[in-house]
Design an enzyme around this catalytic site. Structure first.
Site, PDB file in Angstrom:
ATOM      1  N   ARG A  33      43.811  41.914  35.111  1.00 21.13           N
ATOM      2  CA  ARG A  33      42.732  42.917  35.021  1.00 21.13           C
ATOM      3  C   ARG A  33      43.328  44.302  35.116  1.00 21.13           C
ATOM      4  O   ARG A  33      44.048  44.620  36.078  1.00 21.13           O
ATOM      5  CB  ARG A  33      41.724  42.699  36.146  1.00 21.13           C
ATOM      6  CG  ARG A  33      40.669  43.807  36.285  1.00 21.13           C
ATOM      7  CD  ARG A  33      39.708  43.474  37.416  1.00 21.13           C
ATOM      8  NE  ARG A  33      38.768  44.539  37.702  1.00 21.13           N
ATOM      9  CZ  ARG A  33      38.761  45.275  38.823  1.00 21.13           C
ATOM     10  NH1 ARG A  33      39.682  45.061  39.764  1.00 21.13           N
ATOM     11  NH2 ARG A  33      37.856  46.205  39.017  1.00 21.13           N
ATOM     12  N   ARG A  74      29.042  58.741  43.441  1.00 24.35           N
ATOM     13  CA  ARG A  74      29.844  58.905  44.650  1.00 24.35           C
ATOM     14  C   ARG A  74      29.588  60.262  45.284  1.00 24.35           C
ATOM     15  O   ARG A  74      29.114  61.193  44.632  1.00 24.35           O
ATOM     16  CB  ARG A  74      31.348  58.798  44.316  1.00 24.35           C
ATOM     17  CG  ARG A  74      31.764  57.480  43.696  1.00 24.35           C
ATOM     18  CD  ARG A  74      33.241  57.481  43.334  1.00 24.35           C
ATOM     19  NE  ARG A  74      33.637  56.250  42.683  1.00 24.35           N
ATOM     20  CZ  ARG A  74      33.996  55.139  43.308  1.00 24.35           C
ATOM     21  NH1 ARG A  74      33.997  55.119  44.640  1.00 24.35           N
ATOM     22  NH2 ARG A  74      34.335  54.054  42.646  1.00 24.35           N
ATOM     23  N   LYS A 218      29.126  43.003  34.151  1.00 19.92           N
ATOM     24  CA  LYS A 218      29.275  42.969  35.607  1.00 19.92           C
ATOM     25  C   LYS A 218      27.888  43.129  36.231  1.00 19.92           C
ATOM     26  O   LYS A 218      27.255  44.180  36.086  1.00 19.92           O
ATOM     27  CB  LYS A 218      30.219  44.079  36.075  1.00 19.92           C
ATOM     28  CG  LYS A 218      31.642  43.905  35.565  1.00 19.92           C
ATOM     29  CD  LYS A 218      32.513  45.107  35.881  1.00 19.92           C
ATOM     30  CE  LYS A 218      32.735  45.275  37.375  1.00 19.92           C
ATOM     31  NZ  LYS A 218      33.666  46.410  37.650  1.00 19.92           N
ATOM     32  N   THR A 276      35.182  39.875  43.990  1.00 22.19           N
ATOM     33  CA  THR A 276      34.987  40.736  45.165  1.00 22.19           C
ATOM     34  C   THR A 276      35.230  40.012  46.490  1.00 22.19           C
ATOM     35  O   THR A 276      34.532  39.058  46.832  1.00 22.19           O
ATOM     36  CB  THR A 276      33.588  41.385  45.212  1.00 22.19           C
ATOM     37  OG1 THR A 276      33.249  41.897  43.924  1.00 22.19           O
ATOM     38  CG2 THR A 276      33.588  42.539  46.202  1.00 22.19           C
TER      39      THR A 276
END
Length: 479
Positions: A33, A74, A218, A276
């Protein structure tokens, strides 16, 4: 029995060294990845070239997954790098703030004030910090701390229950798709899709850039869970991205969602990656926790195509040990997998000839003493369909197409093998397939195998023939 579940490893400072990377591949990594949240385009181009070089030297096909960053929801940075928040303290999230302090902090996502209202709960740093919105005035969100702790630069923000309006594909993502196409990425992971249209757009951008990557959605947002079937129909697979998903839906809801997503993906002939914190403790420890062992094993039992490592191999102290542990867990877990092929046929309708032949091959293999199933394929689709039902046998995808070889690296139970210059002579093709399986050491003379292929190899969707073959027997005389 070879390992059925594939392993995806994220590359980073701990694993980019050529010797470490080669060791990871030899230990059991099937797909690497490339995290486009970090690094520049040139970095990813160089890393992909190194992966291809090492894979060729090792003699194993390795897939490349390009993972888009998605919208940056963020906070900004602090003057001192971090602050400590106490329960009851006030903190202002200010879209115009340049450098934060104990009282306020900036936002990378400038539209956040439009997306929230009094009473909303904002979860920062994967839910470690909880803020309740008291008021919104222009670019400022006034909040009170409900769960405190240390808050440092650039931590992510989620709204409990979802609902943030940031688009799935940013301008950076669109540029990164061009880079992914240029390096020949086999898989494209799209972060934070909310609808099928996000996935359709990613696919069109990839095709326009000349790429052929399979698209992976995702699943990280509440909205994505509600639109799961539509998103999956528009994709080639999904990733159970448990980090952000857990923050939005609550951690207790994730295990059941994981099982549902994997089951739905298999039913729709799509791919599934479970990701994860699978082996997170091994970032700093040479051995996993018992909970992590159970987590990986349960994903295998759920039927996931692949389990993914993130920080463990990108920045961890024990990347090789982590992959080795994951290999052992996957192998042990698959011993408990039930073979339920007959039940798998009951509720399925096959409308395509090539898909019907793939299913017939599994049925024949299941009821005969067959050593292996082999699909001679141009795109990898026949092997993918076969892998959606657990037949208890290894499936070998034989192809002359490098792109198909690489994409089959992610298919559960499928072992890709290169078969150059397959041609259209069926007898010669059968002999070449036998020789390739013998060369790979997966069958012996006298073994019974099931082969699927087409009258015109090289033509997508052309699989229309099934043969049950005893390895080494003379070919029938031509009339």
């Amino acid at each position: 029995m070879p390992r059925l579940t594939k392993i995806v490893a994220t590359l980073g400072p701990a694993s980019r060294d050529p010797q470490i990377l080669e060791t990871l591949i030899r230990t059991g990594v099937n797909v690497v990845r490339l995290n486009f949240s970090h690094g520049k385009a040139d970095d990813h181009v160089q890393t992909a070239a190194e992966v291809r070089r090492i894979a060729a030297s090792v003699g194993r096909p390795i897939g490349i997954l390009a993972d888009l960053q998605g919208p940056k929801i963020r906070i900004g940075k602090f003057e001192e790098g971090k602050i400590h928040l106490d329960v009851g303290q006030r903190l202002i999230l200010d879209a115009k703030c340049e450098l934060g302090n104990q009282e306020r902090v900036g936002l990378d996502y400038k539209d956040l004030p439009r997306d929230v209202s009094p009473g909303n709960i904002l979860l920062l740093d994967d839910g470690r910090i909880e803020l309740e919105v008291e008021n919104v005035q222009g670019p400022e969100i006034f909040t009170v701390v409900r769960h405190g702790g240390v808050l440092s630069n650039n931590k992510g923000i989620n709204r409990k229950g979802g609902g943030l309006s940031a688009p799935a594909l940013t301008a950076k993502d669109m540029d990164d798709i061009k880079t992914a196409a240029m390096i020949g990425a086999d898989f494209l992971a799209v972060s934070f899709p909310k609808s099928a249209s996000d996935m359709y757009m990613a696919r069109q951008l990839m095709l326009a850039a000349g790429g052929r990557a399979l698209t992976i959605a995702k699943i990280e947002r509440v909205e994505a869970v509600a639109a799961l079937e539509e998103i999956l129909d528009a994709s080639d697979g999904l990733m159970v991205a448990r980090g952000d998903l857990a923050v939005e839906v609550g951690d207790a809801a994730v295990p059941a969602l994981q099982k549902r997503m994997i089951r739905l993906a298999r039913e729709k002939n799509k791919l599934a990656i479970t990701a994860t914190q699978m082996m997170e403790s091994m970032t700093h420890s040479p051995t996993p926790t018992r909970a992590e062992v159970s987590d990986v094993a349960n994903a295998v039992l759920d039927g996931t195509d692949a389990v993914m490592l993130s920080g463990e191999t990108a920045a961890g102290e024990f990347p090789v040990e982590t992959v080795d542990a994951m290999v052992r867990i996957c192998r042990e877990a698959q011993r408990s997998l039930p073979v339920t092929l007959d039940r798998g046929f009951l509720d399925r309708t096959f409308t395509r000839i090539d898909q019907s032949v793939a299913m017939a091959a599994l049925f024949a293999a299941y009821h005969l003493n067959v050593k292996a199933v082999a699909a001679l394929t141009t795109t990898g689709s026949t092997a993918l369909w076969m892998s959606r039902l657990n037949c208890g046998l290894p499936i070998f995808g034989l192809t002359e197409e490098p792109a198909a070889l690489s994409r089959m690296t992610l298919f559960r139970e499928v072992f890709p093998l290169l078969l150059p210059e397959m041609g259209n002579d069926r007898d010669l093709l059968r002999r070449k397939a036998e020789e390739r399986l013998l060369e790979a050491g997966v069958v012996a003379k006298g073994d019974l195998i099931v082969l699927s292929y087409g009258d015109k190899m090289g033509q997508s969707g052309g699989t229309n023939t099934l043969s049950i073959v005893r390895v080494g027997e003379p070919l029938p005389a031509k009339r």
